[in-house]
Design an enzyme around this catalytic site. Sequence first.
Site, short mmCIF file in Angstrom:
data_model
loop_
_atom_site.label_atom_id
_atom_site.label_comp_id
_atom_site.label_asym_id
_atom_site.label_seq_id
_atom_site.Cartn_x
_atom_site.Cartn_y
_atom_site.Cartn_z
N CYS A 109 24.31 142.90 72.75
CA CYS A 109 23.89 143.35 71.43
C CYS A 109 24.14 144.86 71.28
O CYS A 109 23.96 145.61 72.24
CB CYS A 109 22.44 143.07 71.13
SG CYS A 109 21.98 141.34 71.16
N ARG A 125 30.46 145.42 74.09
CA ARG A 125 29.25 144.95 74.75
C ARG A 125 29.13 143.42 74.71
O ARG A 125 28.34 142.85 75.45
CB ARG A 125 28.01 145.58 74.09
CG ARG A 125 27.93 147.07 74.28
CD ARG A 125 26.85 147.67 73.41
NE ARG A 125 25.52 147.29 73.83
CZ ARG A 125 24.75 147.99 74.65
NH1 ARG A 125 25.20 149.12 75.14
NH2 ARG A 125 23.55 147.58 74.96
N TRP A 142 24.33 139.16 70.25
CA TRP A 142 24.76 138.23 71.32
C TRP A 142 23.65 137.18 71.37
O TRP A 142 22.53 137.50 71.77
CB TRP A 142 24.87 139.01 72.61
CG TRP A 142 25.51 138.30 73.75
CD1 TRP A 142 26.85 138.18 73.99
CD2 TRP A 142 24.85 137.65 74.85
NE1 TRP A 142 27.05 137.49 75.16
CE2 TRP A 142 25.86 137.16 75.71
CE3 TRP A 142 23.52 137.43 75.20
CZ2 TRP A 142 25.57 136.46 76.87
CZ3 TRP A 142 23.23 136.74 76.36
CH2 TRP A 142 24.26 136.26 77.18
N ASN A 144 17.43 144.64 69.87
CA ASN A 144 18.04 144.23 71.14
C ASN A 144 16.92 143.84 72.07
O ASN A 144 15.87 144.49 72.09
CB ASN A 144 18.81 145.39 71.79
CG ASN A 144 20.16 145.61 71.15
OD1 ASN A 144 20.51 144.92 70.19
ND2 ASN A 144 20.91 146.56 71.67
N GLY A 145 17.14 142.82 72.89
CA GLY A 145 16.13 142.43 73.87
C GLY A 145 15.55 141.06 73.56
O GLY A 145 16.12 140.28 72.78
N GLU A 154 34.65 139.93 94.97
CA GLU A 154 34.96 140.75 93.82
C GLU A 154 36.20 140.21 93.09
O GLU A 154 36.24 140.11 91.87
CB GLU A 154 35.15 142.22 94.24
CG GLU A 154 35.54 143.17 93.15
CD GLU A 154 34.69 143.09 91.89
OE1 GLU A 154 33.58 142.54 91.92
OE2 GLU A 154 35.16 143.58 90.84
N LYS A 181 36.23 138.75 89.18
CA LYS A 181 37.12 139.41 88.22
C LYS A 181 38.00 138.39 87.55
O LYS A 181 38.16 138.38 86.34
CB LYS A 181 37.96 140.45 88.97
CG LYS A 181 38.37 141.65 88.20
CD LYS A 181 37.39 142.78 88.18
CE LYS A 181 36.00 142.38 87.84
NZ LYS A 181 34.99 143.34 88.13
N GLU A 232 35.89 135.69 85.30
CA GLU A 232 35.21 136.14 84.07
C GLU A 232 36.18 136.35 82.92
O GLU A 232 35.81 136.17 81.77
CB GLU A 232 34.34 137.39 84.31
CG GLU A 232 35.07 138.68 84.55
CD GLU A 232 34.13 139.87 84.72
OE1 GLU A 232 33.10 139.93 84.04
OE2 GLU A 232 34.46 140.74 85.56
N HIS A 284 34.16 124.10 106.92
CA HIS A 284 32.83 123.51 106.78
C HIS A 284 32.62 122.92 105.39
O HIS A 284 31.48 122.72 104.97
CB HIS A 284 31.77 124.56 107.11
CG HIS A 284 31.94 125.10 108.49
ND1 HIS A 284 31.60 124.39 109.62
CD2 HIS A 284 32.48 126.26 108.94
CE1 HIS A 284 31.89 125.09 110.70
NE2 HIS A 284 32.44 126.23 110.31
N LYS A 316 28.70 143.35 78.25
CA LYS A 316 28.96 144.44 79.17
C LYS A 316 27.69 144.87 79.89
O LYS A 316 27.70 145.14 81.07
CB LYS A 316 29.57 145.62 78.39
CG LYS A 316 29.88 146.84 79.24
CD LYS A 316 30.96 146.54 80.26
CE LYS A 316 31.29 147.71 81.17
NZ LYS A 316 32.05 147.26 82.33
C1 AGP Z 1 31.75 142.77 86.34
O1 AGP Z 1 33.07 142.66 86.05
C2 AGP Z 1 30.79 142.20 85.46
N1 AGP Z 1 31.10 142.19 84.13
C3 AGP Z 1 29.33 142.19 85.87
O2 AGP Z 1 29.25 141.41 87.02
C4 AGP Z 1 28.60 143.52 86.11
O3 AGP Z 1 29.11 144.17 87.23
C5 AGP Z 1 27.10 143.25 86.26
O4 AGP Z 1 26.61 142.69 85.07
C6 AGP Z 1 26.29 144.47 86.63
O5 AGP Z 1 26.34 145.43 85.64
P1 AGP Z 1 25.88 146.91 85.90
O6 AGP Z 1 26.82 147.50 86.89
O7 AGP Z 1 25.97 147.58 84.57
O8 AGP Z 1 24.49 146.85 86.44
#
Ligand code: AGP
Length: 606
Positions: free
Chosen positions: A2, A27, A74, A98-99, A479, A483, A486, A502, A601
């Site tokens: 949001c 965001r 959102w 927001n929230g 990681e 990446k 997502e 396993h 974001k």
């Molecule tokens: C990473 O590509 C993500 N979009 C997500 O995992 C992100 O790193 C996570 O939400 C943590 O966010 P922050 O670093 O703002 O705490």
Amino acid sequence: MCGIIGFTGYLDVKNVLLEGLEALEYRGYDSAGIAFFEQDGIKTIKTTGKVTNLCDKVEGTSINSTCGIGHTRWAKHGGVSYTNSHPHTFGNVTLIHNGIIENYHELETALAHQGKYPVSQTDTEIAAMLIDSLYDGDAIETIKKAIKQLEGAYAFCILFADQPDVIYCLRNGSPLVACKSKEGSVIASDMVALIKYSKEYFVLPELHIAKLTKDNIVVSNLEGAIIKPQMLFVKWDMTAARKGGYAHFMLKEIHEQPSSLRSTIMPRIRNGSLPDLTADGIPNEIFHGINRVLITACGTAMHAGLVGRVLLEKLLRIPVTVEIASEFRYQDPIMDESTLVITISQSGETADTLAALRLSNEKHAKTLSIVNVKGSSIARESNYVLYTHAGPEIAVASTKAYTAQLSCIYLLALQFALAKNAITEPECASFVSQLQSVTTAVENTLSLEKAIDEISSHLKETEDLFFIGRGLDYALSCEGSIKLKEISYIHSEAYAAGELKHGTLSLITEGVPVIALATQTNVYSKMISNIREVRARGAMVILVTNGEIAVDSSIYDYHIALPELDDLFAPFTTAVVLQLLAYYTTIHRGYNVDQPRNLAKSVTVE
Ligand code: AGP
């Protein structure tokens, strides 16, 4: 998650709000709306979908206003619909939020007893109804009464119909930043929407009320005292929040890594050879008496923590654990003043990481955060802060923030190791010089872009794939996997290569892509055996090695040789390859790189 923008001043509010919402698009959101004062009262225009839809709607109307609020929603409570989008109006009150209001159901029941019913399915409308039901002409007193009844995390911008050109704001948990300029007073959920007006800003303190008028912003606490918020300054400008000729923010941010790494590392090197975090307010004394380190974060930031664990344990020989913040906060974790809790966050506002930090503070652990956004909640509530100087990260997929987080962890580990006499100064100086050389290695890795683009084109039709690695390469596999999934929507899993047998090996069939990271010498031959196992089952292997290593070419389809670094520093270059792989795979599949579906974001709710 949001976006909020509010403005009152001397500009056409329509332009300010729409530009602000465009800046906040990254965001993540699924509807957008604005409300503004006109001669005959407050008007609202909203729509589902993108801000461009809102712009189209606004274009057909004549707006004459210099005060209003705008929101990108959102969906949380209630689906994506026109009715559920913000702003919400009830009686005298029009607001954006927001929230999450956690006790909205109880409030709704109480309001129903007064014969008041919402038209949307949102918790936000309930807040508008509550504030309207309490309103007696004194906005600040009304807001104070509302705060007593509201539970949850929130940031609000509120217009009262009988108070033209004034915006009232408050927050608890969710961020709000504000600034004054000659054009007027501006408030937003983050700095990218403010930077056009001023580089100087403040974070609205929690449970404080801001009253924005054309020429002033007055902040008061719940006791009614006016307070002077601490002013902060950002070094970056509008150009940092623009694509600057790149097709996407993600690609721009990938390419910014040599410079963000330099800005993060260089100011913390003393006499060109030793780490020095004293200018960050991190003296050696904080490491005294620490016999355990606990790292907690979410998503990519947590993956930076996985690298940190390997490094800290290697250098310090004390136990280090990495905890997913959303789990950690409910686990009654064991810690005390001899525990150093490191929280890592780009936004500094991630709800779970913030809760994990608060819990650590309650348990008297020493808390240190690695954060990108200045003045954010996590930074303010930690005992110590080490800022990453990555500049604004706009793409949802975190790239330059991750490598900057890594560099902070390396600096911290070296300073800690020196303070504990776990390494000598010459050893430390050698590590530091390798850390400095990482920026050039990352630059050279970026020159592999074309080749990675070509390799990615072979993943276009893929629906499932695997990342495998051992040690640091396992942390990087995690990681690489997040990446890719997502943004490209390819299902992928990261596996410690030794675990394949396993369970996962049953999923390896003809043509299944396996991205095999083999940058670590101590487990290199083991990795090669694991690669042979998947190869024998028909996997399409993309092999990544640290330097030009001669490998039996029958075990891979594609080979990416990174610029050679000491194994301990290979995560930096490996990360860049994995980012480019995710980026180009998404391009080949034709998806929205910067704003993947369903993701935000900054995740400011649980
Ligand atoms: C990473 O590509 C993500 N979009 C997500 O995992 C992100 O790193 C996570 O939400 C943590 O966010 P922050 O670093 O703002 O705490």
